[in-house]
Scaffold this motif. Structure first.
Motif, PDB file in Angstrom:
ATOM      1  N   LEU A  38      67.352  -2.842 -45.939  1.00 58.80           N
ATOM      2  CA  LEU A  38      67.676  -1.860 -46.994  1.00 58.80           C
ATOM      3  C   LEU A  38      67.405  -2.427 -48.388  1.00 58.80           C
ATOM      4  CD1 LEU A  38      70.943  -0.350 -45.454  1.00 58.80           C
ATOM      5  CD2 LEU A  38      68.659   0.680 -45.533  1.00 58.80           C
ATOM      6  N   ARG A  39      67.698  -3.717 -48.565  1.00 59.60           N
ATOM      7  CA  ARG A  39      67.445  -4.348 -49.879  1.00 59.60           C
ATOM      8  C   ARG A  39      65.943  -4.369 -50.182  1.00 59.60           C
ATOM      9  NH1 ARG A  39      70.493  -9.937 -49.434  1.00 59.60           N
ATOM     10  NH2 ARG A  39      69.555 -10.313 -51.495  1.00 59.60           N
ATOM     11  N   LEU A  40      65.139  -4.627 -49.143  1.00 60.59           N
ATOM     12  CA  LEU A  40      63.685  -4.650 -49.357  1.00 60.59           C
ATOM     13  C   LEU A  40      63.167  -3.248 -49.657  1.00 60.59           C
ATOM     14  CD1 LEU A  40      62.841  -7.259 -46.603  1.00 60.59           C
ATOM     15  CD2 LEU A  40      62.444  -7.542 -49.065  1.00 60.59           C
ATOM     16  N   LYS A  41      63.739  -2.277 -48.971  1.00 58.71           N
ATOM     17  CA  LYS A  41      63.336  -0.890 -49.230  1.00 58.71           C
ATOM     18  C   LYS A  41      63.654  -0.514 -50.679  1.00 58.71           C
ATOM     19  CE  LYS A  41      64.070   3.484 -46.790  1.00 58.71           C
ATOM     20  NZ  LYS A  41      64.882   4.016 -45.677  1.00 58.71           N
ATOM     21  N   ALA A  42      64.815  -0.972 -51.140  1.00 63.57           N
ATOM     22  CA  ALA A  42      65.245  -0.636 -52.509  1.00 63.57           C
ATOM     23  C   ALA A  42      64.295  -1.193 -53.570  1.00 63.57           C
ATOM     24  CB  ALA A  42      66.668  -1.147 -52.740  1.00 63.57           C
ATOM     25  N   VAL A  43      63.663  -2.343 -53.279  1.00 60.02           N
ATOM     26  CA  VAL A  43      62.705  -2.895 -54.257  1.00 60.02           C
ATOM     27  C   VAL A  43      61.258  -2.523 -53.905  1.00 60.02           C
ATOM     28  CG1 VAL A  43      64.178  -4.768 -55.111  1.00 60.02           C
ATOM     29  CG2 VAL A  43      62.712  -5.188 -53.127  1.00 60.02           C
ATOM     30  N   GLY A  44      61.103  -1.687 -52.908  1.00 54.45           N
ATOM     31  CA  GLY A  44      59.762  -1.166 -52.588  1.00 54.45           C
ATOM     32  C   GLY A  44      58.844  -2.166 -51.915  1.00 54.45           C
ATOM     33  N   VAL A  45      59.438  -3.126 -51.193  1.00 56.72           N
ATOM     34  CA  VAL A  45      58.608  -4.127 -50.502  1.00 56.72           C
ATOM     35  C   VAL A  45      58.698  -3.887 -48.989  1.00 56.72           C
ATOM     36  CG1 VAL A  45      58.298  -6.605 -50.060  1.00 56.72           C
ATOM     37  CG2 VAL A  45      58.923  -5.803 -52.359  1.00 56.72           C
ATOM     38  N   PRO A  46      57.551  -3.774 -48.305  1.00 63.65           N
ATOM     39  CA  PRO A  46      57.574  -3.534 -46.863  1.00 63.65           C
ATOM     40  C   PRO A  46      58.273  -4.669 -46.109  1.00 63.65           C
ATOM     41  CG  PRO A  46      55.347  -3.250 -47.740  1.00 63.65           C
ATOM     42  CD  PRO A  46      56.181  -3.830 -48.843  1.00 63.65           C
ATOM     43  N   SER A  47      59.023  -4.295 -45.080  1.00 62.87           N
ATOM     44  CA  SER A  47      59.733  -5.307 -44.298  1.00 62.87           C
ATOM     45  C   SER A  47      59.292  -5.237 -42.836  1.00 62.87           C
ATOM     46  CB  SER A  47      61.240  -5.089 -44.379  1.00 62.87           C
ATOM     47  OG  SER A  47      61.595  -3.847 -43.813  1.00 62.87           O
ATOM     48  N   GLY A  48      59.426  -6.403 -42.178  1.00 54.94           N
ATOM     49  CA  GLY A  48      59.085  -6.469 -40.760  1.00 54.94           C
ATOM     50  C   GLY A  48      60.038  -7.372 -40.015  1.00 54.94           C
ATOM     51  N   ILE A  49      59.979  -7.287 -38.707  1.00 54.14           N
ATOM     52  CA  ILE A  49      60.897  -8.062 -37.867  1.00 54.14           C
ATOM     53  C   ILE A  49      60.282  -8.236 -36.487  1.00 54.14           C
ATOM     54  CG2 ILE A  49      62.195  -6.076 -36.891  1.00 54.14           C
ATOM     55  CD1 ILE A  49      64.740  -7.881 -37.691  1.00 54.14           C
ATOM     56  N   LEU A  50      60.849  -9.187 -35.734  1.00 54.05           N
ATOM     57  CA  LEU A  50      60.561  -9.291 -34.297  1.00 54.05           C
ATOM     58  C   LEU A  50      61.885  -9.194 -33.571  1.00 54.05           C
ATOM     59  CD1 LEU A  50      59.076 -10.137 -31.655  1.00 54.05           C
ATOM     60  CD2 LEU A  50      59.499 -12.512 -32.322  1.00 54.05           C
ATOM     61  N   THR A  51      61.988  -8.270 -32.645  1.00 52.60           N
ATOM     62  CA  THR A  51      63.162  -8.223 -31.779  1.00 52.60           C
ATOM     63  C   THR A  51      62.749  -7.712 -30.406  1.00 52.60           C
ATOM     64  OG1 THR A  51      65.367  -7.274 -31.387  1.00 52.60           O
ATOM     65  CG2 THR A  51      63.833  -5.943 -32.726  1.00 52.60           C
ATOM     66  N   LEU A  52      63.337  -8.315 -29.386  1.00 47.31           N
ATOM     67  CA  LEU A  52      63.048  -7.886 -28.021  1.00 47.31           C
ATOM     68  C   LEU A  52      64.061  -6.849 -27.553  1.00 47.31           C
ATOM     69  CD1 LEU A  52      61.985 -11.249 -26.336  1.00 47.31           C
ATOM     70  CD2 LEU A  52      60.765  -9.764 -27.916  1.00 47.31           C
ATOM     71  N   ASP A  53      65.029  -6.568 -28.414  1.00 45.10           N
ATOM     72  CA  ASP A  53      66.058  -5.577 -28.114  1.00 45.10           C
ATOM     73  C   ASP A  53      65.530  -4.217 -28.606  1.00 45.10           C
ATOM     74  OD1 ASP A  53      68.186  -3.793 -28.434  1.00 45.10           O
ATOM     75  OD2 ASP A  53      69.615  -5.372 -28.961  1.00 45.10           O
ATOM     76  N   GLN A  54      65.130  -3.397 -27.648  1.00 40.88           N
ATOM     77  CA  GLN A  54      64.434  -2.152 -28.040  1.00 40.88           C
ATOM     78  C   GLN A  54      65.326  -1.221 -28.845  1.00 40.88           C
ATOM     79  OE1 GLN A  54      62.093  -0.217 -25.009  1.00 40.88           O
ATOM     80  NE2 GLN A  54      61.439  -2.163 -24.159  1.00 40.88           N
ATOM     81  N   ALA A  55      66.628  -1.201 -28.521  1.00 41.27           N
ATOM     82  CA  ALA A  55      67.543  -0.345 -29.287  1.00 41.27           C
ATOM     83  C   ALA A  55      67.608  -0.843 -30.728  1.00 41.27           C
ATOM     84  CB  ALA A  55      68.926  -0.339 -28.649  1.00 41.27           C
ATOM     85  N   PHE A  56      67.642  -2.175 -30.883  1.00 43.32           N
ATOM     86  CA  PHE A  56      67.711  -2.717 -32.244  1.00 43.32           C
ATOM     87  C   PHE A  56      66.376  -2.499 -32.979  1.00 43.32           C
ATOM     88  CE2 PHE A  56      67.883  -6.331 -35.350  1.00 43.32           C
ATOM     89  CZ  PHE A  56      68.840  -5.730 -36.163  1.00 43.32           C
ATOM     90  N   ALA A  57      65.275  -2.581 -32.236  1.00 43.48           N
ATOM     91  CA  ALA A  57      63.967  -2.318 -32.862  1.00 43.48           C
ATOM     92  C   ALA A  57      63.942  -0.887 -33.425  1.00 43.48           C
ATOM     93  CB  ALA A  57      62.846  -2.509 -31.850  1.00 43.48           C
TER      94      ALA A  57
ATOM     95  N   LEU B  48      66.626 -12.788 -51.935  1.00 38.55           N
ATOM     96  CA  LEU B  48      65.650 -11.926 -51.258  1.00 38.55           C
ATOM     97  C   LEU B  48      64.781 -11.125 -52.222  1.00 38.55           C
ATOM     98  CD1 LEU B  48      64.526 -10.822 -48.584  1.00 38.55           C
ATOM     99  CD2 LEU B  48      66.340  -9.114 -48.610  1.00 38.55           C
ATOM    100  N   GLU B  49      65.415 -10.450 -53.179  1.00 38.72           N
ATOM    101  CA  GLU B  49      64.643  -9.581 -54.085  1.00 38.72           C
ATOM    102  C   GLU B  49      63.683 -10.408 -54.947  1.00 38.72           C
ATOM    103  OE1 GLU B  49      67.865  -9.332 -53.522  1.00 38.72           O
ATOM    104  OE2 GLU B  49      68.257  -7.248 -52.929  1.00 38.72           O
ATOM    105  N   GLU B  50      64.158 -11.584 -55.402  1.00 35.48           N
ATOM    106  CA  GLU B  50      63.283 -12.435 -56.242  1.00 35.48           C
ATOM    107  C   GLU B  50      62.063 -12.913 -55.452  1.00 35.48           C
ATOM    108  OE1 GLU B  50      65.539 -15.726 -58.333  1.00 35.48           O
ATOM    109  OE2 GLU B  50      67.087 -14.752 -57.124  1.00 35.48           O
ATOM    110  N   ILE B  51      62.291 -13.279 -54.195  1.00 35.53           N
ATOM    111  CA  ILE B  51      61.170 -13.744 -53.355  1.00 35.53           C
ATOM    112  C   ILE B  51      60.214 -12.577 -53.076  1.00 35.53           C
ATOM    113  CG2 ILE B  51      60.555 -14.559 -51.030  1.00 35.53           C
ATOM    114  CD1 ILE B  51      63.209 -16.188 -51.061  1.00 35.53           C
ATOM    115  N   ALA B  52      60.803 -11.439 -52.704  1.00 37.09           N
ATOM    116  CA  ALA B  52      59.990 -10.292 -52.268  1.00 37.09           C
ATOM    117  C   ALA B  52      59.106  -9.735 -53.376  1.00 37.09           C
ATOM    118  CB  ALA B  52      60.901  -9.193 -51.728  1.00 37.09           C
ATOM    119  N   THR B  53      59.590  -9.854 -54.621  1.00 38.41           N
ATOM    120  CA  THR B  53      58.847  -9.220 -55.722  1.00 38.41           C
ATOM    121  C   THR B  53      57.921 -10.187 -56.466  1.00 38.41           C
ATOM    122  OG1 THR B  53      60.756  -9.514 -57.185  1.00 38.41           O
ATOM    123  CG2 THR B  53      60.572  -7.384 -56.059  1.00 38.41           C
TER     124      THR B  53
END
Ligand SMILES: O=C(O)C(=O)C[C@H](O)[C@@H](O)CO
Length: 257
Positions: free
Chosen positions: A202-221, A159-164
């Motif tokens: 959390l791993r993306l946050k640690a390397v300073g790369v913005p993260s996104g997701i799609l979820t229809l579960d509002q609590a999980f969003a 993940l970190e290698e791809i993200a950076t």
């Protein structure tokens, strides 16, 4: 004419949270309707929909009049598909199934003109407003935004290698494919999948790369937002329509479909 500002990219760089809606119903009418409902970004999907590249033109035109940022998902991480989507005027691309840093680097090259990349040059595309944006070739990259989609256990292991990778602006975590890859097809809510998604944010946050997701579960969003996703899609047009139709039919005593 000046280059169009990419508000989605600007917000990503500023760390502002953007809430999105997923469009899978082909044609310009539904995206235009959704564009007026208050979301910050809309995903125009060509990977899992009947929308094809030429269909994107009226869809992009339809949403352009509204304060919403379009994000286009081509069918694959492919140089030609990327070139065509950019030429049609998409400024932000979400590329599915990125498995390695090399694949992310290839995507970055496809987004850039030579000498930094391999995007083919044409002076007469919708992207440059058919030549009206005089410095398009030199400035386009400033307003282009590349999101790579990480959606397997294998991709998460890197993940970190791809993200950076230089030129990757953000990473989207695909919970449905990740669930399948982790041995839980159809169950993105499985605790193993949820914990991998949370860890990835959390791993993306640690390397300073913005993260996104799609979820229809509002609590999980909301949980993802708390953990740090900055572009969070919370609905899919097809699901909204189906659920509303089912509820209406049920309200009149029709059997559940
Ligand atoms: O793996 C995922 O999750 C995604 O890639 C999103 C889905 O493709 C989206 O189409 C949900 O239906």
């Amino acid at each position: 004419m000046t280059l169009m500002i990419n508000t989605f990219k600007r917000a990503l760089k500023a760390g502002h949270s953007q809430i999105g809606i997923w469009n899978t119903i082909a044609g310009p009418v539904v995206p235009e309707l959704l564009a007026g409902t208050g979301f910050d970004w809309i995903l125009l999907d060509t990977e899992h929909s009947v929308t094809d590249l030429p269909d994107l033109v009226p869809m992009l035109q339809a949403v352009a009049a509204y304060p919403i940022a379009p994000v286009v998902r081509p069918q694959a991480n492919d140089t030609v598909l990327i070139k065509r989507a950019l030429d049609l005027g998409a400024q932000t691309l979400l590329l599915p199934y990125i498995q390695t840093p090399a694949e992310a680097e290839a995507a970055v090259r496809a987004m850039r003109y030579a000498p930094r990349g391999i995007r083919g040059v044409s002076g007469l595309t919708r992207a440059s407003r058919f030549g009206a944006i005089k410095d398009y070739v030199n400035r386009a990259e400033d307003e282009l935004c590349l999101i790579v989609q990480v959606e397997t256990g294998e991709a998460l292991s890197r993940l970190e290698e791809i993200a950076t990778v230089d030129g990757v602006d953000a990473v989207f975590i695909g919970p449905s494919d990740l669930a399948a890859s982790l041995g839980h097809p159809g169950n993105a809510g499985h605790p193993d999948v949820v914990s991998k998604v949370e860890e990835a944010i959390l791993r993306l946050k640690a390397v300073g790369v913005p993260s996104g997701i799609l979820t229809l579960d509002q609590a999980f969003a909301r949980r993802c937002l708390e953990l740090g996703t900055t572009f969070t899609a919370v609905g899919v047009d097809m699901a909204l329509l189906r659920n509303a139709a089912l509820a209406l039919a049920k309200g009149f005593g029709r059997p559940h479909g």
